[in-house]
Design a protein around this motif. Structure first.
Motif, PDB file in Angstrom:
ATOM      1  N   ARG A   1      95.932  34.752  -4.898  1.00 46.17           N
ATOM      2  CA  ARG A   1      94.841  33.815  -4.636  1.00 46.17           C
ATOM      3  C   ARG A   1      95.188  32.897  -3.463  1.00 46.17           C
ATOM      4  NH1 ARG A   1      93.821  28.586  -6.357  1.00 46.17           N
ATOM      5  NH2 ARG A   1      91.608  27.974  -6.483  1.00 46.17           N
ATOM      6  N   SER A   2      96.413  32.403  -3.443  1.00 47.50           N
ATOM      7  CA  SER A   2      96.839  31.515  -2.368  1.00 47.50           C
ATOM      8  C   SER A   2      96.820  32.228  -1.022  1.00 47.50           C
ATOM      9  CB  SER A   2      98.237  30.973  -2.664  1.00 47.50           C
ATOM     10  OG  SER A   2      98.666  30.100  -1.638  1.00 47.50           O
ATOM     11  N   MET A   3      97.317  33.453  -0.985  1.00 51.58           N
ATOM     12  CA  MET A   3      97.323  34.199   0.275  1.00 51.58           C
ATOM     13  C   MET A   3      95.909  34.466   0.778  1.00 51.58           C
ATOM     14  SD  MET A   3     100.505  36.907  -0.006  1.00 51.58           S
ATOM     15  CE  MET A   3     100.162  37.465  -1.676  1.00 51.58           C
ATOM     16  N   LEU A   4      95.019  34.811  -0.138  1.00 52.71           N
ATOM     17  CA  LEU A   4      93.636  35.080   0.264  1.00 52.71           C
ATOM     18  C   LEU A   4      92.951  33.819   0.796  1.00 52.71           C
ATOM     19  CD1 LEU A   4      92.316  37.503  -2.504  1.00 52.71           C
ATOM     20  CD2 LEU A   4      92.501  37.993  -0.055  1.00 52.71           C
ATOM     21  N   LEU A   5      93.113  32.708   0.080  1.00 50.33           N
ATOM     22  CA  LEU A   5      92.455  31.467   0.498  1.00 50.33           C
ATOM     23  C   LEU A   5      93.021  30.944   1.812  1.00 50.33           C
ATOM     24  CD1 LEU A   5      92.068  29.559  -2.897  1.00 50.33           C
ATOM     25  CD2 LEU A   5      90.273  30.681  -1.544  1.00 50.33           C
ATOM     26  N   LYS A   6      94.342  30.935   1.920  1.00 51.11           N
ATOM     27  CA  LYS A   6      94.964  30.462   3.156  1.00 51.11           C
ATOM     28  C   LYS A   6      94.657  31.403   4.313  1.00 51.11           C
ATOM     29  CE  LYS A   6      98.742  27.695   1.244  1.00 51.11           C
ATOM     30  NZ  LYS A   6     100.200  27.422   1.278  1.00 51.11           N
ATOM     31  N   GLY A   7      94.592  32.699   4.025  1.00 43.90           N
ATOM     32  CA  GLY A   7      94.227  33.659   5.047  1.00 43.90           C
ATOM     33  C   GLY A   7      92.778  33.503   5.472  1.00 43.90           C
ATOM     34  N   PHE A   8      91.904  33.258   4.489  1.00 43.06           N
ATOM     35  CA  PHE A   8      90.482  33.043   4.777  1.00 43.06           C
ATOM     36  C   PHE A   8      90.292  31.857   5.722  1.00 43.06           C
ATOM     37  CE2 PHE A   8      86.448  30.948   3.978  1.00 43.06           C
ATOM     38  CZ  PHE A   8      85.535  31.994   3.959  1.00 43.06           C
ATOM     39  N   LEU A   9      90.951  30.744   5.422  1.00 45.97           N
ATOM     40  CA  LEU A   9      90.810  29.548   6.258  1.00 45.97           C
ATOM     41  C   LEU A   9      91.361  29.789   7.659  1.00 45.97           C
ATOM     42  CD1 LEU A   9      91.719  26.731   3.705  1.00 45.97           C
ATOM     43  CD2 LEU A   9      89.492  27.140   4.784  1.00 45.97           C
ATOM     44  N   SER A  10      92.468  30.518   7.763  1.00 50.18           N
ATOM     45  CA  SER A  10      93.017  30.825   9.087  1.00 50.18           C
ATOM     46  C   SER A  10      92.033  31.661   9.904  1.00 50.18           C
ATOM     47  CB  SER A  10      94.340  31.587   8.944  1.00 50.18           C
ATOM     48  OG  SER A  10      95.354  30.749   8.461  1.00 50.18           O
ATOM     49  N   GLY A  11      91.444  32.669   9.275  1.00 48.28           N
ATOM     50  CA  GLY A  11      90.459  33.478   9.979  1.00 48.28           C
ATOM     51  C   GLY A  11      89.274  32.660  10.451  1.00 48.28           C
TER      52      GLY A  11
ATOM     53  N   ARG B   1     103.227  43.273   0.797  1.00 53.76           N
ATOM     54  CA  ARG B   1     102.250  42.583  -0.053  1.00 53.76           C
ATOM     55  C   ARG B   1     101.669  41.383   0.689  1.00 53.76           C
ATOM     56  NH1 ARG B   1     102.939  38.131  -3.325  1.00 53.76           N
ATOM     57  NH2 ARG B   1     101.362  37.858  -4.969  1.00 53.76           N
ATOM     58  N   ASN B   2     102.530  40.594   1.312  1.00 52.29           N
ATOM     59  CA  ASN B   2     102.061  39.430   2.064  1.00 52.29           C
ATOM     60  C   ASN B   2     101.171  39.848   3.220  1.00 52.29           C
ATOM     61  OD1 ASN B   2     102.691  37.618   4.667  1.00 52.29           O
ATOM     62  ND2 ASN B   2     102.693  36.300   2.853  1.00 52.29           N
ATOM     63  N   TRP B   3     101.635  40.835   3.988  1.00 55.09           N
ATOM     64  CA  TRP B   3     100.836  41.279   5.130  1.00 55.09           C
ATOM     65  C   TRP B   3      99.449  41.751   4.701  1.00 55.09           C
ATOM     66  CZ3 TRP B   3     104.512  44.753   8.582  1.00 55.09           C
ATOM     67  CH2 TRP B   3     105.482  43.934   9.194  1.00 55.09           C
ATOM     68  N   ALA B   4      99.375  42.521   3.632  1.00 53.17           N
ATOM     69  CA  ALA B   4      98.101  43.105   3.211  1.00 53.17           C
ATOM     70  C   ALA B   4      97.114  42.038   2.761  1.00 53.17           C
ATOM     71  CB  ALA B   4      98.335  44.108   2.090  1.00 53.17           C
ATOM     72  N   TRP B   5      97.539  41.130   1.881  1.00 54.73           N
ATOM     73  CA  TRP B   5      96.612  40.132   1.345  1.00 54.73           C
ATOM     74  C   TRP B   5      96.204  39.112   2.393  1.00 54.73           C
ATOM     75  CZ3 TRP B   5      93.870  41.283  -2.577  1.00 54.73           C
ATOM     76  CH2 TRP B   5      94.381  42.046  -3.625  1.00 54.73           C
ATOM     77  N   VAL B   6      97.151  38.709   3.235  1.00 59.22           N
ATOM     78  CA  VAL B   6      96.823  37.743   4.284  1.00 59.22           C
ATOM     79  C   VAL B   6      95.885  38.374   5.313  1.00 59.22           C
ATOM     80  CG1 VAL B   6      97.763  36.356   6.179  1.00 59.22           C
ATOM     81  CG2 VAL B   6      98.915  36.382   3.954  1.00 59.22           C
ATOM     82  N   TYR B   7      96.142  39.622   5.667  1.00 57.77           N
ATOM     83  CA  TYR B   7      95.279  40.330   6.617  1.00 57.77           C
ATOM     84  C   TYR B   7      93.856  40.409   6.076  1.00 57.77           C
ATOM     85  CZ  TYR B   7      94.229  44.005  10.116  1.00 57.77           C
ATOM     86  OH  TYR B   7      93.726  44.745  11.163  1.00 57.77           O
ATOM     87  N   LEU B   8      93.722  40.713   4.783  1.00 53.82           N
ATOM     88  CA  LEU B   8      92.400  40.756   4.157  1.00 53.82           C
ATOM     89  C   LEU B   8      91.751  39.387   4.174  1.00 53.82           C
ATOM     90  CD1 LEU B   8      90.150  42.162   2.564  1.00 53.82           C
ATOM     91  CD2 LEU B   8      91.484  41.759   0.467  1.00 53.82           C
TER      92      LEU B   8
END
Length: 289
Positions: A26-36, A104-111
């Protein structure tokens, strides 16, 4: 002084890899979403700021303003896949994280980055066209032109175009990932911003290929009516650029800097500030702030 010397800096990178490896999905997705989302804003801002200029002047202006998005990402401690392409391999080579944790980190953050870019792109497309009842306007036209140059141009060149996209991806993330690392070279906000601005502005001014920026530019252009298919986007841009970004970040930034500054024993790490007890200094030097 808030400057972190290179040997200590690479210890910081290794510690950052451990922290990133421990993030939940959840953290990776949310932080990745905001970065995008922030990079989508920054890209649109750069295109808008350079409107009316051409050649070197346009490149200089766009490159000067684009890093605002990257600065916000670093200061907020968010997750950007292209930066993690450099950070996580350092964690592996220093024995701090596993291959599984890195992937795992790369995949979720990329998404997460992709979702943030597309969501923000949709909102910008709605704003530019008054909910798709008007034309795209100057900014939308610019986004379309850039997206077509990033896909149709490479497709027309065939394998040479695919290779060009890959190489531009390598060159791009050599600079972007350097910005991620340099963001840890200072303990002050102003120092972090200044350090990351230099390499990030360089990549954007040179019109290199960044996989996350392209997640905004190309899908948004498609929403605005660009003659680009999903297949053309993926085959002629997103796939080769992402692979290039991985090479530029992992090999030319993370692993190369590690080789220049091998891991040091805990007792050899010097404190970041004066007056700090040796034990506290050693702990402070490897824990990301």
């Amino acid at each position: 002084m808030d400057y972190v010397a290179p040997p200590q800096l690479m210890e910081e990178v290794g510690a950052a890899a451990v922290k990133k490896a421990g993030l939940g999905t959840r953290s990776m997705l949310l932080k990745g979403f905001l970065s995008g989302a922030l990079l989508a804003y920054a890209t649109a801002f750069a295109f808008k700021a350079a409107d009316g200029f051409s050649g070197g002047a346009a490149a200089l202006i766009a490159g000067a303003v684009f890093p605002v998005g990257f600065a916000m990402i670093v200061l907020l401690g968010l997750e950007l896949a292209t930066g993690n392409f450099a950070v996580m391999p350092v964690g592996i080579i220093r024995g701090k994280v596993t291959w599984e944790q890195m992937l795992r980190n790369w995949a979720w953050v990329y998404l997460g980055n992709f979702l943030g870019c597309v969501f923000t792109g949709l909102l910008i497309a709605l704003a530019l066209t008054e909910a798709f009842i008007q034309g795209p306007g100057p900014l939308g036209t610019k986004i379309i032109a850039v997206a077509e140059s990033k896909t149709l141009y490479y497709e027309h060149a065939g394998i040479n175009g695919w290779l060009t996209a890959f190489v531009k991806g390598v060159l791009c993330n050599w600079m972007v990932a350097m910005g991620t690392v340099l963001g840890l070279s200072s303990t002050a906000s102003t120092g972090k911003i200044a350090a990351i601005w230099l390499p990030v502005s360089t990549f954007f001014a040179l019109a290199l290929e960044h996989s996350v920026v392209n997640m905004f530019a190309i899908p948004t252009a498609m929403m605005l009516g660009a003659d680009i298919t999903v297949g053309q986007w993926l085959i002629w841009n997103q796939v080769p650029v992402t692979l290039g970004n991985i090479v530029g970040g992992a090999v030319l930034t993370g692993l190369l800097l590690h080789c220049c500054n091998p891991a040091v024993a805990l007792g050899q790490i010097k404190p970041h500030s004066q007056g700090m007890a040796p034990a506290d200094a050693a702990i402070n030097s490897v824990v990301p702030r």
